[in-house]
Design a protein around this motif. Structure first.
Motif, mmCIF file in Angstrom:
data_model
loop_
_atom_site.group_PDB
_atom_site.id
_atom_site.type_symbol
_atom_site.label_atom_id
_atom_site.label_comp_id
_atom_site.label_asym_id
_atom_site.label_seq_id
_atom_site.Cartn_x
_atom_site.Cartn_y
_atom_site.Cartn_z
ATOM 1 N N TRP A 180 0.805 -1.222 0.000
ATOM 2 C CA TRP A 180 0.000 0.000 0.000
ATOM 3 C C TRP A 180 0.838 1.273 0.000
ATOM 4 O O TRP A 180 0.449 2.280 0.535
ATOM 5 C CB TRP A 180 -0.967 -0.003 1.196
ATOM 6 C CG TRP A 180 -1.915 -1.161 1.153
ATOM 7 C CD1 TRP A 180 -1.962 -2.195 2.030
ATOM 8 C CD2 TRP A 180 -2.942 -1.413 0.194
ATOM 9 N NE1 TRP A 180 -2.953 -3.070 1.666
ATOM 10 C CE2 TRP A 180 -3.574 -2.624 0.560
ATOM 11 C CE3 TRP A 180 -3.401 -0.728 -0.948
ATOM 12 C CZ2 TRP A 180 -4.623 -3.171 -0.173
ATOM 13 C CZ3 TRP A 180 -4.447 -1.270 -1.679
ATOM 14 C CH2 TRP A 180 -5.036 -2.475 -1.283
ATOM 15 N N THR A 185 1.663 4.509 -1.147
ATOM 16 C CA THR A 185 0.799 5.341 -1.982
ATOM 17 C C THR A 185 1.529 6.578 -2.476
ATOM 18 O O THR A 185 1.403 7.641 -1.934
ATOM 19 C CB THR A 185 -0.462 5.752 -1.217
ATOM 20 O OG1 THR A 185 -0.055 6.207 0.059
ATOM 21 C CG2 THR A 185 -1.403 4.601 -1.082
ATOM 22 N N PRO A 196 -13.468 -3.559 -0.044
ATOM 23 C CA PRO A 196 -12.226 -3.254 0.657
ATOM 24 C C PRO A 196 -11.973 -4.206 1.837
ATOM 25 O O PRO A 196 -10.817 -4.500 2.150
ATOM 26 C CB PRO A 196 -12.427 -1.820 1.167
ATOM 27 C CG PRO A 196 -13.464 -1.249 0.285
ATOM 28 C CD PRO A 196 -14.373 -2.389 -0.061
ATOM 29 N N ALA A 202 -8.627 -6.173 2.237
ATOM 30 C CA ALA A 202 -7.837 -6.007 3.451
ATOM 31 C C ALA A 202 -7.457 -7.368 4.046
ATOM 32 O O ALA A 202 -6.356 -7.547 4.561
ATOM 33 C CB ALA A 202 -8.607 -5.183 4.482
ATOM 34 N N GLY A 242 -3.881 -7.308 3.379
ATOM 35 C CA GLY A 242 -3.604 -6.478 4.551
ATOM 36 C C GLY A 242 -4.205 -5.102 4.360
ATOM 37 O O GLY A 242 -4.353 -4.630 3.237
ATOM 38 N N ALA A 243 -4.561 -4.471 5.462
ATOM 39 C CA ALA A 243 -5.222 -3.172 5.368
ATOM 40 C C ALA A 243 -4.224 -2.036 5.436
ATOM 41 O O ALA A 243 -3.307 -2.062 6.248
ATOM 42 C CB ALA A 243 -6.239 -3.046 6.496
ATOM 43 N N PRO A 244 -4.379 -1.032 4.577
ATOM 44 C CA PRO A 244 -3.525 0.148 4.704
ATOM 45 C C PRO A 244 -3.976 0.933 5.937
ATOM 46 O O PRO A 244 -5.175 1.125 6.131
ATOM 47 C CB PRO A 244 -3.824 0.940 3.427
ATOM 48 C CG PRO A 244 -5.214 0.535 3.043
ATOM 49 C CD PRO A 244 -5.426 -0.859 3.560
ATOM 50 N N PRO A 245 -3.087 1.363 6.807
ATOM 51 C CA PRO A 245 -3.529 2.048 8.027
ATOM 52 C C PRO A 245 -4.271 3.351 7.719
ATOM 53 O O PRO A 245 -3.917 4.049 6.760
ATOM 54 C CB PRO A 245 -2.222 2.337 8.768
ATOM 55 C CG PRO A 245 -1.148 2.242 7.742
ATOM 56 C CD PRO A 245 -1.627 1.288 6.698
ATOM 57 N N THR A 246 -5.337 3.642 8.485
ATOM 58 C CA THR A 246 -6.034 4.911 8.278
ATOM 59 C C THR A 246 -5.340 6.031 9.049
ATOM 60 O O THR A 246 -5.538 7.204 8.731
ATOM 61 C CB THR A 246 -7.508 4.844 8.740
ATOM 62 O OG1 THR A 246 -7.539 4.570 10.138
ATOM 63 C CG2 THR A 246 -8.285 3.770 7.990
ATOM 64 N N ASN A 247 -4.515 5.654 10.052
ATOM 65 C CA ASN A 247 -3.782 6.646 10.857
ATOM 66 C C ASN A 247 -4.700 7.720 11.448
ATOM 67 O O ASN A 247 -4.281 8.857 11.642
ATOM 68 C CB ASN A 247 -2.688 7.321 10.028
ATOM 69 C CG ASN A 247 -1.633 6.338 9.564
ATOM 70 O OD1 ASN A 247 -1.171 5.511 10.341
ATOM 71 N ND2 ASN A 247 -1.270 6.387 8.288
ATOM 72 N N ALA A 248 -5.961 7.361 11.710
ATOM 73 C CA ALA A 248 -6.906 8.359 12.222
ATOM 74 C C ALA A 248 -6.654 8.624 13.701
ATOM 75 O O ALA A 248 -6.176 7.757 14.436
ATOM 76 C CB ALA A 248 -8.336 7.882 12.015
ATOM 77 N N THR A 249 -6.990 9.814 14.129
ATOM 78 C CA THR A 249 -6.836 10.190 15.535
ATOM 79 C C THR A 249 -7.705 9.290 16.421
ATOM 80 O O THR A 249 -8.719 8.761 15.966
ATOM 81 C CB THR A 249 -7.251 11.661 15.745
ATOM 82 O OG1 THR A 249 -7.164 11.971 17.131
ATOM 83 C CG2 THR A 249 -8.687 11.921 15.293
ATOM 84 N N THR A 250 -7.306 9.117 17.681
ATOM 85 C CA THR A 250 -8.132 8.343 18.604
ATOM 86 C C THR A 250 -8.878 9.265 19.563
ATOM 87 O O THR A 250 -9.535 8.821 20.489
ATOM 88 C CB THR A 250 -7.264 7.358 19.420
ATOM 89 O OG1 THR A 250 -6.167 8.079 19.989
ATOM 90 C CG2 THR A 250 -6.718 6.251 18.539
#
Lengths: 143, 142
Positions: free
Chosen positions: B2, B4, B63, B67, B71-79
């Protein structure tokens, strides 16, 4: 048949979002960070997506229905009103805060974990409650 | 898998565009994520419920399968839950008020030279840029 092709479109859309990097919030925030360390990747995503669509609109310009017989979308409106402008501003602000817009948020639901699920629940709440409310307020204040 | 860079961006972008072409040419509909979901959750899209549900199910399902396989590409979203809630509310409300999001206005609308879509896209990009400036570089919260 309509559901079948809708599913084909949804699958392609989801995989495209995944491949392009639109589900990576750091990538999206990097693209919106025009005053910081700007990441131009998303310009290629937008350009790549607009290209086939431009050809399709031109090719369908003389048709009245899609291939399954349902009517094609009406010509776009031309009025630039308050709900359009304010809606876009609210959306842009929310998009930047986390880096997710509706398509990628839905596409990454299966692997996005708690953050993704929380965002989508809040987004649906915004669509059901805040959206109609805001639209009514903005339309009324324009009259 | 992934990584990108711009080639993946372009390739993914073309796939998104082709998805829009299928939905338009075959179903006669605009492929806008917020409109398809919004019409389903607020009941305004009752007449083509099946089409909307099928689109959304595949949008999550395809998707999900990819995934599992690659494997899933990380979303890197805030927690940060508060930030997620506020952003989600803004995105949901804003796209319904402004009648579209990145896919509806940005891809489908701009490609038919719709003035409303071009204006909406400029406004949300500008608002996004301004929000990044304030939230990241002034307040330091994202």
């Amino acid at each position: 048949m309509r559901a079948l092709f809708a599913a084909l479109s949804g699958a392609l859309f989801g995989l495209g979002l995944m491949v392009s990097g639109m589900t990576d919030t750091t990538k999206v925030q990097g693209w919106l960070d025009i005053f910081g360390d700007w990441d131009p990747t998303l310009a290629f995503v937008l350009g790549g997506a607009i290209l086939p669509m431009t050809i399709a609109w031109a090719a369908l310009s003389r048709r009245e229905t899609g291939l399954l017989g349902t009517p094609l979308p009406a010509p776009p409106g031309t009025e630039i009103d308050r709900p359009l402008a304010w809606g876009a501003v609210l959306f842009g602000a929310g998009w930047a805060l986390v880096g997710l817009c509706p398509g990628p948020a839905i596409a990454s639901l299966s692997w996005g974990g708690m953050p993704g699920v929380t965002f989508v629940i809040a987004m649906i709440a915004g669509m059901v409650i805040a959206g109609p409310l805001g639209k009514r307020v903005l339309s009324a204040s324009q009259a | 898998m992934w990584q990108t860079d711009w080639t993946f961006g372009l390739m993914g972008g073309l796939m998104i565009g082709l998805a829009g072409v299928v939905f338009l040419a075959v179903n006669g509909r605009i492929m806008g994520a917020s409109g398809i979901l919004g019409g389903l959750v607020d009941g305004t899209g009752r007449s083509n419920l099946g089409e909307r549900a099928a689109f959304l199910a595949a949008l999550v399902g395809a998707p999900a399968i990819a995934a599992l396989v690659w494997g899933a590409p990380p979303t890197n979203a805030t927690t940060n839950v508060a930030l997620l809630a506020v952003a989600g509310l803004l995105v949901g409300a804003g796209t319904r008020i402004g009648n579209g999001c990145t896919s509806g206005h940005g891809v489908c609308g701009m490609s038919r030279f719709s003035m409303r879509s071009i204006v909406a896209t400029l406004f949300y990009l500008f608002a996004g840029g301004a929000t990044m400036l304030v939230a990241r570089h002034v307040l330091g919260i994202i």
